[in-house]
Design an enzyme around this catalytic site. Structure first.
Site, PDB file in Angstrom:
ATOM      1  N   HIS A  90      10.805  -0.260 -33.503  1.00  0.00           N
ATOM      2  CA  HIS A  90      11.142   1.126 -33.166  1.00  0.00           C
ATOM      3  C   HIS A  90      12.349   1.194 -32.245  1.00  0.00           C
ATOM      4  CE1 HIS A  90       7.245   1.949 -34.860  1.00  0.00           C
ATOM      5  NE2 HIS A  90       6.643   1.243 -33.938  1.00  0.00           N
ATOM      6  N   HIS A 115      14.095   0.589 -22.653  1.00  0.00           N
ATOM      7  CA  HIS A 115      14.439   0.591 -24.081  1.00  0.00           C
ATOM      8  C   HIS A 115      15.426   1.709 -24.363  1.00  0.00           C
ATOM      9  CE1 HIS A 115      10.993   3.390 -23.693  1.00  0.00           C
ATOM     10  NE2 HIS A 115      11.746   4.120 -24.503  1.00  0.00           N
ATOM     11  N   HIS A 117      17.202   4.704 -27.202  1.00  0.00           N
ATOM     12  CA  HIS A 117      17.089   5.576 -28.380  1.00  0.00           C
ATOM     13  C   HIS A 117      18.498   5.928 -28.821  1.00  0.00           C
ATOM     14  CE1 HIS A 117      12.730   6.297 -27.762  1.00  0.00           C
ATOM     15  NE2 HIS A 117      13.044   6.158 -26.480  1.00  0.00           N
ATOM     16  N   HIS A 142      15.678   4.575 -21.415  1.00  0.00           N
ATOM     17  CA  HIS A 142      14.461   4.894 -20.666  1.00  0.00           C
ATOM     18  C   HIS A 142      14.012   3.675 -19.874  1.00  0.00           C
ATOM     19  CE1 HIS A 142      13.371   8.296 -23.708  1.00  0.00           C
ATOM     20  NE2 HIS A 142      14.232   8.682 -22.788  1.00  0.00           N
ATOM     21  N   THR A 224       7.425   9.388 -25.579  1.00  0.00           N
ATOM     22  CA  THR A 224       8.093  10.041 -26.712  1.00  0.00           C
ATOM     23  C   THR A 224       7.780   9.335 -28.032  1.00  0.00           C
ATOM     24  OG1 THR A 224      10.114   8.732 -26.479  1.00  0.00           O
ATOM     25  CG2 THR A 224       9.984  10.797 -25.225  1.00  0.00           C
ATOM     26  N   THR A 225       6.886   8.335 -27.969  1.00  0.00           N
ATOM     27  CA  THR A 225       6.438   7.650 -29.186  1.00  0.00           C
ATOM     28  C   THR A 225       4.915   7.660 -29.193  1.00  0.00           C
ATOM     29  OG1 THR A 225       6.431   5.529 -28.022  1.00  0.00           O
ATOM     30  CG2 THR A 225       8.426   6.088 -29.254  1.00  0.00           C
TER      31      THR A 225
END
Ligand SMILES: *[C@@H]1O[C@H](CO)[C@@H](O)[C@H](O)[C@H]1NC(C)=O
Ligand SMILES: *[C@@H]1O[C@H](CO)[C@@H](O)[C@H](O)[C@H]1NC(C)=O
Length: 390
Positions: A90, A115, A117, A142, A224-225
């Site tokens: 992801h 991580h 995005h 993040h 957010t996941t």
């Protein structure tokens, strides 16, 4: 009930529990079969009322003077032990050592991982998860921490209120390369496929953050996941960090969401969630809104006093400058020869020079000038603009 209705009912009856039972193993994605609009069917909290990310409408944020700057703890004390970089299918995750943490919040938080995005560089032009006034950034970092004062570990904290604190850093592209981000991006080629990991040299994590840690938005939200736990105290910095277009391109094109064993390679792109409804939540700002309409009476008083002091200071400075100019003018007159009644040869030779400023002098000054002309010895050096010479 006709046969098609019955079969639909049967299908729902048979498939639903099966899907729910395997929720832990469900491989969710951003688009497609288990895309974000389906997340809540398998992960109920994703359908909650305090989800992330959100769009920050700056005029609707509320200034909160108690929001002090967040303080990264030990971010620069990375030590010699390498960091682990991991492709989880992801995103790219970097595990952080437990001595790193976050202060400036009501509790002490311990760092866990960070991580990214990003988008796909296409015309949609998304990439960041949070948006400000409807506008996306190109990517978002993040940094995830758990509340180590209230909970023993990440897995215990992540389901609980105030369990997590995540720093959100909006990333935009510009001309210059950001050396801090190269500490991650230069190693993405080692984790191209899902489930691959690599050791990377430890580095100063603070170099990834914006300089201004005092101006940010704060709200209560979620992961957010999936499983979208509503346990996050969000800090979204006002200042964006800049990386180069080439750096963004690495992020957008190097990773796959598929494993090395899978025959079809799937690029890992557009791994950002759409913004979620605020549902009566308030987004607090640690700084006054642009228009300044959120000023408290105390701040107004401070500004008025500040402006008054400024005016007095300016008057003193102007008076000093005027006095200095007068002083230098007098000093210059000692060497100046002015002949107002006739045109000198000098003037003819240099008649393309800007015309001298007409001077209006008080009578007593003219008298002084005459005295000095008498005393002067060098009549070849004529200076018309003494105020520009010192
Ligand atoms: C986290 O803490 C809980 C509660 O103390 C404990 O049951 C669990 O085993 C811990 N998990 C890990 C991964 O250490
Ligand atoms: C988050 O929720 C808690 C508990 O309801 C509340 O006390 C706190 O003020 C909220 N924080 C923000 C930033 O909204």
């Amino acid at each position: 009930m006709d046969i098609s209705g019955l079969s639909l009912l049967l299908t729902l009856f048979i498939l639903r529990p099966a899907a729910k039972a395997s929720a832990e193993e469900i491989t969710w994605t951003y688009s497609g079969l288990v895309g974000q609009s389906e997340w809540s069917e398998y992960f109920p909290e994703c359908g909650g009322t305090a989800q992330s990310p959100v769009d920050v409408i700056t005029t609707q944020t509320k200034y909160d003077s108690s929001l002090i700057p967040v303080t990264p703890l030990g971010y620069s004390q990375h030590g010699n032990k390498p960091f682990t970089l991991y492709n989880n299918g992801h995103t790219a995750v970097i595990e952080l050592p437990e001595w790193m943490g976050l202060g400036g919040l009501p509790w002490l938080f311990t760092a866990v991982q960070m991580h990214l995005h990003w988008g796909s560089g296409g015309p949609s032009h998304g990439g960041s998860e949070h948006t400000i006034n409807g506008l996306s950034a190109d990517a978002e970092l993040h940094v995830v921490h758990y509340n180590s004062e209230l909970y023993p570990n990440m897995s215990a904290a992540m389901t609980q209120r105030n369990g997590l604190a995540v720093l959100g850093i909006l990333i935009v592209t510009g001309e210059e390369t950001n050396p801090g981000f190269n500490n991650i991006l230069n190693y993405l080629s080692r984790i191209r496929h899902a489930k691959q990991s690599a050791f990377i040299p430890a580095f100063d994590v603070q170099t990834l953050l914006p300089k201004d840690l005092g101006r940010y938005y704060r709200y209560n939200g979620s992961l957010t996941t999936p499983p979208c736990y509503q346990s996050v105290m969000w800090t979204l910095f006002n200042e964006r960090v800049q990386i180069s277009k080439a750096q963004l391109l690495k992020m957008e094109t190097l990773l796959y969401s598929s494993t090395a064993e899978e025959p079809d390679r799937m690029l890992l792109q557009d791994n950002y969630r759409a913004t979620q409804p605020l549902n009566h939540r308030v987004i607090f700002a640690s700084f006054s809104a642009e228009s300044g309409k959120e000023l408290s009476p105390g701040e107004v008083t401070a500004i008025v006093i500040g402006v008054m002091c400024g005016c007095v200071g300016l008057a003193v400075i102007v008076r000093f400058i005027v006095k200095t100019i007068r002083f230098f003018r007098l000093l210059h007159l000692e060497t100046v020869v002015v002949n107002n009644s006739s045109t000198s040869s000098w003037d003819i030779l240099h008649n393309n020079r800007p015309a001298p400023m007409p001077r209006t002098k008080k009578p007593e000054e003219d008298e002084k000038k005459q005295d000095m002309v008498m005393n002067s010895t060098s009549d070849g050096e004529i200076k018309d603009k003494p105020e520009t010479d010192p």
